[in-house]
Design an enzyme around this catalytic site. Structure first.
Site, PDB file in Angstrom:
ATOM      1  N   CYS A 177     -18.573  38.309 -26.700  1.00  0.00           N
ATOM      2  CA  CYS A 177     -17.704  39.177 -25.815  1.00  0.00           C
ATOM      3  C   CYS A 177     -16.350  39.417 -26.152  1.00  0.00           C
ATOM      4  O   CYS A 177     -15.907  40.586 -26.210  1.00  0.00           O
ATOM      5  CB  CYS A 177     -17.670  38.669 -24.628  1.00  0.00           C
ATOM      6  SG  CYS A 177     -19.331  38.709 -23.799  1.00  0.00           S
ATOM      7  N   LYS A 201     -18.625  42.117 -15.459  1.00  0.00           N
ATOM      8  CA  LYS A 201     -19.392  42.859 -16.245  1.00  0.00           C
ATOM      9  C   LYS A 201     -20.849  42.408 -16.477  1.00  0.00           C
ATOM     10  O   LYS A 201     -20.869  40.985 -16.257  1.00  0.00           O
ATOM     11  CB  LYS A 201     -18.815  43.104 -17.863  1.00  0.00           C
ATOM     12  CG  LYS A 201     -18.648  41.662 -18.201  1.00  0.00           C
ATOM     13  CD  LYS A 201     -17.604  41.972 -19.547  1.00  0.00           C
ATOM     14  CE  LYS A 201     -17.408  40.514 -20.351  1.00  0.00           C
ATOM     15  NZ  LYS A 201     -18.823  39.818 -20.895  1.00  0.00           N
ATOM     16  N   ASP A 218     -13.994  35.592 -20.408  1.00  0.00           N
ATOM     17  CA  ASP A 218     -15.392  34.955 -19.903  1.00  0.00           C
ATOM     18  C   ASP A 218     -15.043  33.542 -19.845  1.00  0.00           C
ATOM     19  O   ASP A 218     -15.848  32.696 -20.392  1.00  0.00           O
ATOM     20  CB  ASP A 218     -16.484  35.132 -20.729  1.00  0.00           C
ATOM     21  CG  ASP A 218     -17.071  36.629 -20.439  1.00  0.00           C
ATOM     22  OD1 ASP A 218     -16.401  37.415 -19.522  1.00  0.00           O
ATOM     23  OD2 ASP A 218     -18.051  37.007 -21.079  1.00  0.00           O
TER      24      ASP A 218
HETATM   25  C1  VGL Z   1     -21.222  36.148 -23.929  1.00  0.00           C
HETATM   26  C2  VGL Z   1     -23.671  36.043 -24.624  1.00  0.00           C
HETATM   27  C3  VGL Z   1     -23.932  36.260 -23.147  1.00  0.00           C
HETATM   28  C4  VGL Z   1     -19.900  36.008 -24.193  1.00  0.00           C
HETATM   29  C5  VGL Z   1     -21.926  36.804 -22.473  1.00  0.00           C
HETATM   30  O1  VGL Z   1     -19.073  36.005 -23.135  1.00  0.00           O
HETATM   31  O2  VGL Z   1     -19.622  35.960 -25.372  1.00  0.00           O
HETATM   32  N1  VGL Z   1     -22.255  35.735 -24.623  1.00  0.00           N
HETATM   33  N2  VGL Z   1     -22.925  36.851 -22.232  1.00  0.00           N
END
Ligand code: VGL
Ligand code: ZN
Length: 198
Positions: free
Chosen positions: A152, A107, A9
């Site tokens: 994540c 995702k 991410d």
């Molecule tokens: C994430 C919160 C919501 C992450 C993704 O990448 O850690 N955290 N969506």
């Protein structure tokens, strides 16, 4: 034994200035890019939510961002809207080297269920398909970097260990949200699951 770097991410919304900015998120771009050449494969994950996603506080009237609600699959933190499909915030950070990525796995695209882990959605049952991809390619030794360490990255590394992969988190190439001690908890949970922190 083949090794994969799993980059979690590294998107505009998780970096300073973004909708769910992680402090120092942009500092790890160069170290991650530099690591890519050391691995047999590079996989990028991309948080990818529809605007009506159930993890967004704005979709729960009266709920504050960073509060916790109950979903059919268990407790869920309600986040500021982030990584909305088709928006700039969902793009990879412009500093990330995309040229070495073999696979991009998205995702969180189902409105009713969040997906922190790169392997399973938050019901802990619905697979993303990543485990099959890695096994088919003989990639058994996985190193995790990216954002956020306590959500994540941690959930992905713990699932990897549970699935029988060797799972390492390269901590210097992660940054945490650290919500109410979530970083320390995540580190303890990772260690308990057999994840190597280096
Ligand atoms: C994430 C919160 C919501 C992450 C993704 O990448 O850690 N955290 N969506
Ligand atoms: Zn998300």
């Amino acid at each position: 034994m083949a090794r994969a770097l799993i980059v979690i991410d590294m998107q505009v919304d998780f970096c300073p200035g973004g909708a769910l900015a992680v402090a120092g998120g942009d500092e790890i771009m160069a170290p991650i890019n530099a690591l890519m050449g050391d691995f047999d494969a590079v996989v990028l994950t991309q948080d990818w939510h529809p605007a009506d996603h159930a993890s967004f506080a704005a979709n729960h009237p009266g709920a504050d961002p960073f509060s916790v609600t109950q979903m059919p699959y268990g407790p869920q933190v309600l986040w500021p809207a982030h990584c909305v499909i088709g928006t700039t915030g969902a793009d990879f950070h412009p500093g990330l080297d995309l040229s070495r990525a073999d696979l991009v796995i998205r995702k969180g695209f189902r409105a009713q269920i969040d997906s922190y882990s790169a392997f399973f959605e938050n019901d802990r049952r619905t697979p993303t398909g990543l485990a099959g991809y890695l096994r088919d390619r003989g990639l058994t030794d996985l190193s995790f970097v990216g954002l956020a360490q306590d959500f994540c990255v941690a959930w992905s590394a713990i699932d990897a260990a549970k699935l029988g992969f060797t799972a390492t988190v390269i901590e210097g190439a992660t940054r945490a949200i650290d919500l109410d001690g979530s970083r320390d908890r995540a580190r303890a949970d990772m260690r308990a699951a057999g994840v190597i922190l280096e």
